[in-house]
Enzyme design. Structure first.
Site, PDB file in Angstrom:
ATOM      1  N   THR A 179     -73.185 -39.403   3.523  1.00 42.21           N
ATOM      2  CA  THR A 179     -72.771 -38.205   2.778  1.00 42.21           C
ATOM      3  C   THR A 179     -72.024 -37.236   3.703  1.00 42.21           C
ATOM      4  O   THR A 179     -70.973 -36.703   3.341  1.00 42.21           O
ATOM      5  CB  THR A 179     -74.011 -37.523   2.161  1.00 42.21           C
ATOM      6  OG1 THR A 179     -74.668 -38.474   1.317  1.00 42.21           O
ATOM      7  CG2 THR A 179     -73.636 -36.303   1.341  1.00 42.21           C
ATOM      8  N   GLN A 209     -71.327 -49.167   1.272  1.00 46.38           N
ATOM      9  CA  GLN A 209     -71.932 -50.404   0.770  1.00 46.38           C
ATOM     10  C   GLN A 209     -71.236 -51.651   1.319  1.00 46.38           C
ATOM     11  O   GLN A 209     -71.811 -52.733   1.302  1.00 46.38           O
ATOM     12  CB  GLN A 209     -71.908 -50.439  -0.769  1.00 46.38           C
ATOM     13  CG  GLN A 209     -72.787 -49.398  -1.418  1.00 46.38           C
ATOM     14  CD  GLN A 209     -74.291 -49.618  -1.153  1.00 46.38           C
ATOM     15  OE1 GLN A 209     -74.721 -50.674  -0.684  1.00 46.38           O
ATOM     16  NE2 GLN A 209     -75.101 -48.611  -1.438  1.00 46.38           N
ATOM     17  N   GLY A 257     -76.043 -45.732   8.268  1.00 48.01           N
ATOM     18  CA  GLY A 257     -76.915 -46.637   9.018  1.00 48.01           C
ATOM     19  C   GLY A 257     -77.936 -47.355   8.153  1.00 48.01           C
ATOM     20  O   GLY A 257     -78.137 -48.562   8.286  1.00 48.01           O
ATOM     21  N   HIS A 258     -78.558 -46.601   7.219  1.00 48.31           N
ATOM     22  CA  HIS A 258     -79.706 -47.196   6.525  1.00 48.31           C
ATOM     23  C   HIS A 258     -79.338 -48.239   5.476  1.00 48.31           C
ATOM     24  O   HIS A 258     -80.219 -48.855   4.877  1.00 48.31           O
ATOM     25  CB  HIS A 258     -80.615 -46.099   5.942  1.00 48.31           C
ATOM     26  CG  HIS A 258     -80.085 -45.398   4.744  1.00 48.31           C
ATOM     27  ND1 HIS A 258     -80.555 -45.640   3.480  1.00 48.31           N
ATOM     28  CD2 HIS A 258     -79.162 -44.424   4.610  1.00 48.31           C
ATOM     29  CE1 HIS A 258     -79.939 -44.838   2.625  1.00 48.31           C
ATOM     30  NE2 HIS A 258     -79.079 -44.092   3.285  1.00 48.31           N
ATOM     31  N   THR A 265     -77.101 -31.934  19.055  1.00 44.66           N
ATOM     32  CA  THR A 265     -77.551 -32.966  19.994  1.00 44.66           C
ATOM     33  C   THR A 265     -77.659 -34.309  19.271  1.00 44.66           C
ATOM     34  O   THR A 265     -78.181 -34.380  18.161  1.00 44.66           O
ATOM     35  CB  THR A 265     -78.904 -32.562  20.611  1.00 44.66           C
ATOM     36  OG1 THR A 265     -78.699 -31.330  21.297  1.00 44.66           O
ATOM     37  CG2 THR A 265     -79.421 -33.613  21.578  1.00 44.66           C
ATOM     38  N   CYS A 269     -81.510 -41.559 -13.871  1.00 43.61           N
ATOM     39  CA  CYS A 269     -82.857 -41.029 -14.075  1.00 43.61           C
ATOM     40  C   CYS A 269     -83.153 -39.857 -13.147  1.00 43.61           C
ATOM     41  O   CYS A 269     -84.074 -39.094 -13.384  1.00 43.61           O
ATOM     42  CB  CYS A 269     -83.906 -42.118 -13.909  1.00 43.61           C
ATOM     43  SG  CYS A 269     -83.673 -43.084 -12.438  1.00 43.61           S
TER      44      CYS A 269
END
Ligand code: PLP
Length: 394
Positions: free
Chosen positions: A79, A185, A206-207, A243, A331
């Site tokens: 984001t 994605q 990253g996730h 940092t 939702c």
């Protein structure tokens, strides 16, 4: 009972190899990379190594005079990367006040564009067809001398549909505009060649590729002046203050290194698992539709509409068997309205409501897929029996 996790477009598990790389940077090598002493300086060198792996995954070859992959900037998430790219493009193209995007972007783009619209920026959203493919004529007609940025996702998070980004770059550049792609994605799953297609900005999270949450990448071409989104110290060459999230950056570097090495093999494995899932569903359950551009979509994503029932009820029955997937409804807003992506694709109401997104990772197995199909068949039958809209197999 073991969890069967088929929701990898929402987030992924941190890979053990990634975690192992990260661990020393919590309690042993905890120096600040900005410090003069070698305890901190050594950490800075590790960050540069991670940056190199990220650059390689994205097809970024440029090294500055110090040999650093300086077009790669570490951020806190996809984001932030998206928001930064949009802001930077508007600053880099003064006098241009228009952004062209698509109607199916992630809220990280759409909601920021809507905020900018309230501040007077012209936003044009390019529509898609029933398969989620971009209307290229509309795109060409929309991009003009007032356009600062064309921002389009590389692949859609709900359907996996891949957009023609190389073509979008050509259209943007022909009009003097910049081009950004939200590759959150696609990164790690699709071949990305930032230099080859000459794109100006790319966002990665990253996730979504087995690194931790809370770290992302912004690729920003060196020839474009980059205005920071977060102002602070001299970190990231004054382009992103704060940092560094050292351990997560190290983890992201390792995740990108592994993704680069393994991509082709993983792509094959995931496509085979996805096809097995879709085959099982198609053969055993009537009145379903597979959404998206079947010939041109992410190898791990399957959006399936089970007609005449609610996606949330399907998810609940799957959850009782410890199977995680997600639905195609908004939702989060508290309503069960179909998502903006399904609505943009004009999926019939009776199908959009019963849409489930399965998103796989290389950790999934054929046994898990077979078990999922085995659970789905009676679940769908049961829900249809109590559905007021179900009038039997059509
Ligand atoms: N863009 C796309 C296409 C996404 O799927 C997501 C997350 O789901 C994001 C951006 C946001 O990424 P992050 O969660 O790192 O902010």
């Amino acid at each position: 009972m073991k969890t069967i996790y088929l929701d990898n477009n929402a987030t992924t598990a941190v890979r053990p190899e990634v975690l192992e790389k990260m661990l020393p940077f919590f309690c042993e090598r905890y120096g600040n990379p900005s410090s003069i002493h070698s305890f901190g300086g050594g950490v800075a060198a590790e960050i540069e190594e991670a940056r190199r792996h990220c650059a390689e995954m994205l097809g970024v070859k440029f090294r500055d005079r110090d040999g650093l992959a300086s077009e790669i900037i570490f951020t806190s998430c996809g984001t932030e990367s998206d928001n930064t790219a949009i802001n930077a493009a508007l600053k880099a193209r003064p006098g241009r006040n228009k952004i062209v995007t698509s109607i199916v972007e992630h809220p990280a783009i759409l909601h920021y564009c809507e905020e900018l619209e309230r501040r007077g920026v012209e936003i044009v959203k390019v529509p898609v067809d029933g398969r989620g493919r971009l209307d290229m004529d509309f795109l060409k007609k929309s991009v003009d001398e007032r356009t600062a940025l064309v921002t389009l996702m590389w692949a859609n998070n709900e359907t996996g549909t891949i957009f023609p980004i190389a073509e979008a770059v050509r259209i943007a550049h022909a009009a003097g505009a910049l081009c950004h792609s939200d590759a959150v994605q696609a990164a790690g799953k699709e071949l990305i060649d930032a230099d080859g297609i000459d794109i100006d900005f790319l966002s990665v999270s990253g996730h979504k590729l087995h690194a931790p949450k809370g770290v992302g990448i912004l690729f920003a071409r060196r020839t474009i002046p980059l205005t920071p989104f977060i102002w602070g110290g001299h970190q990231e060459r004054m382009r992103r203050g704060g940092t560094e999230n050292v351990a997560s950056i190290i983890g992201l570097g390792e995740a990108c290194r592994l993704a680069t090495i393994e991509r082709e093999a993983v792509q094959k494995k995931l496509a085979a698992l996805r096809d097995r899932l879709e085959r099982g569903i198609t053969e055993q359950i009537p009145c379903i539709r597979i959404n998206g551009d079947i010939e041109n979509r992410l190898c791990n994503t399957s959006s399936v509409s089970f007609e005449y029932i609610e996606g949330e009820s399907i998810l609940m029955l799957l959850d009782m068997n410890n199977i995680c997937a997600s639905s195609g409804s908004a939702c989060t807003t508290g309503s069960l309205e179909p998502s903006h992506v399904l609505r943009a694709m004009d999926i019939p109401y009776t199908a959009a409501h019963g849409t489930i997104r399965f998103s796989l990772s290389a950790a999934n197995t054929e046994e898990e897929i077979d078990f999922t199909i085995k659970c789905l068949v009676p679940a769908i039958e049961r829900l249809r029996q109590i559905s007021p809209y179900w009038k039997g197999e059509k």
